[in-house]
Design an enzyme around this catalytic site. Sequence first.
Site, short mmCIF file in Angstrom:
data_model
loop_
_atom_site.label_atom_id
_atom_site.label_comp_id
_atom_site.label_asym_id
_atom_site.label_seq_id
_atom_site.Cartn_x
_atom_site.Cartn_y
_atom_site.Cartn_z
N ASP A 163 40.29 32.82 43.29
CA ASP A 163 40.89 31.54 43.65
C ASP A 163 39.82 30.57 44.15
O ASP A 163 40.03 29.86 45.12
CB ASP A 163 41.96 31.77 44.72
N ARG A 167 39.31 23.36 47.44
CA ARG A 167 40.22 23.46 48.60
C ARG A 167 39.93 24.70 49.42
O ARG A 167 40.32 24.78 50.58
CB ARG A 167 41.69 23.44 48.15
N ASN A 168 39.28 25.70 48.81
CA ASN A 168 38.98 26.94 49.52
C ASN A 168 37.53 27.01 50.01
O ASN A 168 37.05 28.09 50.36
CB ASN A 168 39.29 28.14 48.63
N ASP A 181 37.99 30.87 52.02
CA ASP A 181 39.35 31.40 51.96
C ASP A 181 39.43 32.47 50.91
O ASP A 181 39.08 32.25 49.76
CB ASP A 181 40.36 30.28 51.67
#
Length: 313
Positions: A163, A167-168, A181
């Site tokens: 992922d 955003r992570n 993340d």
Amino acid sequence: MPLLVLDRKPEYKVISSSCLHSLKDLGEGVFGKVHLSTYSSSQDPEAGKFLVAVKILKFCGEESAKDFDREASLLTQLTHKNIVQFHGACVDEKPWKMVFEYMENGDLNQFLRVRGPDAHLLEAHGGPMDPPQKLSLLILLQMARDISQGMEYLASMHYVHRDLATRNCLVGKNLVVKIGDFGMSRDIYSSDYYRVGGHTLLPVRWMPPESVMYRKFTSESDVWSFGVVLWEIFSFGKQPWYGYSNQEVIQLVTGGQVLPCPLATPPDAYQLMLNCWQTQPNQRSTMKAVNERLVELCSPCVKNSTLYLNVIE
Ligand code: ADP
């Protein structure tokens, strides 16, 4: 008496709740709120007080206890300058908490958006303030290099992220970027995920054809996602394939289409993206090769980096 009952000694550092003092909310993810807190170690008062990000877990059932334990043990094994440092977990009272290094500039996607050419289209948060400083091409390349270094480390640990997306990633002091993340499911960026079947949410816009079609996730699929992260960086946080539905994206990607070159991206950087987006996983660059190229592009002796600086600034 710890509430998280394990049949063995935890493989992570156990932090007492009394060492943490919450200051404010930083954000919220699927697993719960994230607070900015101070941490002062009772065992090591010499270490003084420092700021940490504390993830407060919403779910505390039997199954989540196992997941929590597994994740905390795994996070303990990861130590790298481009991976957000996990300090330990708080399990002496509910809700359980995970304590991480604090990254003062927040998530990379937001960071890019408010500094991009279309920032004026975004809602202003928190009243009047000076527009943030624009990002030079060199800074964009350095951010990409930071992520590729973290990803090369993860691949060397045989860890598949699944992922990777801006955003992570989190931005810290001196604009250093770290991968932050490791959980698969998120809801704050819900439109970035595609729900298949019951509960599975897939970040299809970041996935290569073999992951979309067969749910096959490998270090090679992480390389594809890294190419999409490069695209996000040079697009200042735009959503990949914006304007297309998730179903259309699946058709485009499995039909061999790749994202177009973002405006003012140096050809070298777009070539890197294309190397990550080879249909055959074994034809893609390795994370090591991508990282080496980015280190070269960031080097002051590479004329191209400075040549293009003015285009974006
Ligand atoms: P979850 O994994 O539960 O979905 P996130 O990790 O996404 O939660 O955290 C939600 C938000 O909290 C992020 O978008 C970011 O703004 C903030 N945040 C998370 N971790 C940190 C950190 N280490 N330092 C600073 N801010 C953080």
